[in-house]
Design a protein around this motif. Structure first.
Motif, PDB file in Angstrom:
ATOM      1  N   ASP A 192      50.431  34.852  34.936  1.00  0.00           N
ATOM      2  CA  ASP A 192      51.504  35.173  34.003  1.00  0.00           C
ATOM      3  C   ASP A 192      52.817  35.265  34.752  1.00  0.00           C
ATOM      4  N   MET A 193      53.878  34.714  34.155  1.00  0.00           N
ATOM      5  CA  MET A 193      55.175  34.696  34.811  1.00  0.00           C
ATOM      6  C   MET A 193      56.088  35.809  34.336  1.00  0.00           C
ATOM      7  N   ARG A 194      55.720  36.475  33.245  1.00  0.00           N
ATOM      8  CA  ARG A 194      56.607  37.501  32.695  1.00  0.00           C
ATOM      9  C   ARG A 194      56.206  38.917  33.112  1.00  0.00           C
ATOM     10  N   MET A 195      55.051  39.036  33.699  1.00  0.00           N
ATOM     11  CA  MET A 195      54.516  40.344  34.055  1.00  0.00           C
ATOM     12  C   MET A 195      55.398  41.001  35.115  1.00  0.00           C
ATOM     13  N   GLY A 196      55.374  42.331  35.170  1.00  0.00           N
ATOM     14  CA  GLY A 196      56.041  43.055  36.236  1.00  0.00           C
ATOM     15  C   GLY A 196      55.430  42.715  37.578  1.00  0.00           C
ATOM     16  N   PRO A 197      55.855  43.393  38.636  1.00  0.00           N
ATOM     17  CA  PRO A 197      55.417  43.028  39.982  1.00  0.00           C
ATOM     18  C   PRO A 197      53.941  43.277  40.269  1.00  0.00           C
ATOM     19  N   ALA A 198      53.355  44.218  39.553  1.00  0.00           N
ATOM     20  CA  ALA A 198      51.953  44.547  39.833  1.00  0.00           C
ATOM     21  C   ALA A 198      51.027  43.839  38.847  1.00  0.00           C
ATOM     22  N   PRO A 199      49.900  43.313  39.329  1.00  0.00           N
ATOM     23  CA  PRO A 199      48.979  42.617  38.426  1.00  0.00           C
ATOM     24  C   PRO A 199      48.317  43.569  37.438  1.00  0.00           C
ATOM     25  N   ALA A 200      48.265  43.173  36.191  1.00  0.00           N
ATOM     26  CA  ALA A 200      47.661  44.000  35.158  1.00  0.00           C
ATOM     27  C   ALA A 200      46.142  43.852  35.175  1.00  0.00           C
ATOM     28  N   ARG A 201      45.457  44.859  34.653  1.00  0.00           N
ATOM     29  CA  ARG A 201      43.995  44.840  34.571  1.00  0.00           C
ATOM     30  C   ARG A 201      43.500  44.374  33.200  1.00  0.00           C
ATOM     31  N   THR A 202      44.418  44.174  32.269  1.00  0.00           N
ATOM     32  CA  THR A 202      44.082  43.820  30.891  1.00  0.00           C
ATOM     33  C   THR A 202      44.165  42.317  30.695  1.00  0.00           C
ATOM     34  N   PRO A 203      43.071  41.666  30.305  1.00  0.00           N
ATOM     35  CA  PRO A 203      43.072  40.210  30.163  1.00  0.00           C
ATOM     36  C   PRO A 203      44.137  39.676  29.201  1.00  0.00           C
ATOM     37  N   SER A 204      44.370  40.385  28.115  1.00  0.00           N
ATOM     38  CA  SER A 204      45.288  39.873  27.092  1.00  0.00           C
ATOM     39  C   SER A 204      46.729  39.801  27.576  1.00  0.00           C
ATOM     40  N   LEU A 205      47.028  40.392  28.711  1.00  0.00           N
ATOM     41  CA  LEU A 205      48.404  40.362  29.231  1.00  0.00           C
ATOM     42  C   LEU A 205      48.698  39.103  30.040  1.00  0.00           C
ATOM     43  N   TYR A 206      47.689  38.271  30.246  1.00  0.00           N
ATOM     44  CA  TYR A 206      47.869  37.028  31.000  1.00  0.00           C
ATOM     45  C   TYR A 206      47.958  35.843  30.034  1.00  0.00           C
ATOM     46  N   ALA A 207      48.947  34.998  30.260  1.00  0.00           N
ATOM     47  CA  ALA A 207      49.186  33.879  29.340  1.00  0.00           C
ATOM     48  C   ALA A 207      48.343  32.652  29.668  1.00  0.00           C
ATOM     49  N   TYR A 208      48.023  32.458  30.927  1.00  0.00           N
ATOM     50  CA  TYR A 208      47.373  31.219  31.348  1.00  0.00           C
ATOM     51  C   TYR A 208      46.027  31.531  31.988  1.00  0.00           C
ATOM     52  N   TRP A 209      45.050  30.676  31.665  1.00  0.00           N
ATOM     53  CA  TRP A 209      43.682  30.874  32.143  1.00  0.00           C
ATOM     54  C   TRP A 209      43.087  29.562  32.645  1.00  0.00           C
ATOM     55  N   GLY A 210      42.256  29.675  33.647  1.00  0.00           N
ATOM     56  CA  GLY A 210      41.469  28.541  34.078  1.00  0.00           C
ATOM     57  C   GLY A 210      40.184  28.444  33.272  1.00  0.00           C
ATOM     58  N   GLN A 211      39.382  27.444  33.605  1.00  0.00           N
ATOM     59  CA  GLN A 211      38.157  27.178  32.850  1.00  0.00           C
ATOM     60  C   GLN A 211      36.974  27.981  33.371  1.00  0.00           C
ATOM     61  N   GLY A 212      37.117  28.566  34.539  1.00  0.00           N
ATOM     62  CA  GLY A 212      36.065  29.405  35.088  1.00  0.00           C
ATOM     63  C   GLY A 212      35.166  28.680  36.062  1.00  0.00           C
ATOM     64  N   THR A 213      34.575  29.448  36.974  1.00  0.00           N
ATOM     65  CA  THR A 213      33.601  28.912  37.919  1.00  0.00           C
ATOM     66  C   THR A 213      32.436  29.891  38.012  1.00  0.00           C
ATOM     67  N   GLN A 214      31.215  29.369  37.984  1.00  0.00           N
ATOM     68  CA  GLN A 214      30.030  30.205  37.949  1.00  0.00           C
ATOM     69  C   GLN A 214      29.684  30.699  39.353  1.00  0.00           C
ATOM     70  N   VAL A 215      29.455  31.998  39.459  1.00  0.00           N
ATOM     71  CA  VAL A 215      28.951  32.606  40.689  1.00  0.00           C
ATOM     72  C   VAL A 215      27.616  33.265  40.352  1.00  0.00           C
ATOM     73  N   THR A 216      26.581  32.868  41.060  1.00  0.00           N
ATOM     74  CA  THR A 216      25.260  33.421  40.829  1.00  0.00           C
ATOM     75  C   THR A 216      24.725  33.993  42.134  1.00  0.00           C
ATOM     76  N   VAL A 217      24.326  35.256  42.085  1.00  0.00           N
ATOM     77  CA  VAL A 217      23.790  35.928  43.268  1.00  0.00           C
ATOM     78  C   VAL A 217      22.309  36.193  43.020  1.00  0.00           C
ATOM     79  N   SER A 218      21.474  35.607  43.843  1.00  0.00           N
ATOM     80  CA  SER A 218      20.034  35.762  43.661  1.00  0.00           C
ATOM     81  C   SER A 218      19.534  36.963  44.460  1.00  0.00           C
ATOM     82  N   SER A 219      18.545  37.628  43.879  1.00  0.00           N
ATOM     83  CA  SER A 219      17.982  38.816  44.544  1.00  0.00           C
ATOM     84  C   SER A 219      16.801  38.453  45.431  1.00  0.00           C
TER      85      SER A 219
END
Length: 126
Positions: free
Chosen positions: A99-126
């Motif tokens: 997000d380009m409009r956010m203050g200097p500190a990154p927010a913890r709330t997803p809805s405050l971010y305007a742009y998103w990537g498509q995601g990458t899967q991380v799987t940790v096996s036990s």
């Protein structure tokens, strides 16, 4: 049009490490605050880590503090998330958000971010 593309996910054993990357295009990358979020099946998307525009401000979820490190290289338009001591509960799709409009500190709330990537899967096996 701003675009974010994640990469670097995969399968790793418990205790292992992985680094995921987020490359931005379509804007001035150094003007974005960037956050990493994750979403496991049946769960809400949750904040993992965030970084300010020049990297001097970082925030982490308590669940990853001391294990994950977020960093950025504005010359490469890239934000990294180094993940160490991975546990099965870290299994999720990892998304970067900007997000380009956010203050200097990154927010913890997803809805405050305007742009998103498509995601990458991380799987940790036990």
């Amino acid at each position: 049009q701003v675009q974010l593309v994640e990469s670097g996910g995969g399968l790793v054993q418990t205790g292992g490490s992985l680094r995921v990357s987020c490359v931005g295009s379509g804007g001035t990358f150094s003007s974005y605050v960037v956050g990493w979020f994750r979403q496991a099946p049946g769960k809400e998307r949750e904040f993992v880590a965030g970084i300010g525009r020049i990297g001097s401000i970082t925030r982490y979820a308590d669940s990853v503090k001391g294990r994950f490190t977020i960093s950025r290289d504005n010359a490469k338009n890239t934000v990294y998330l180094q993940m160490n001591s991975l546990q099965p509960e870290d299994t999720a799709v990892y998304y970067c958000a900007g997000d380009m409009r956010m203050g200097p500190a990154p927010a913890r709330t997803p809805s405050l971010y305007a742009y998103w990537g498509q995601g990458t899967q991380v799987t940790v096996s036990s």
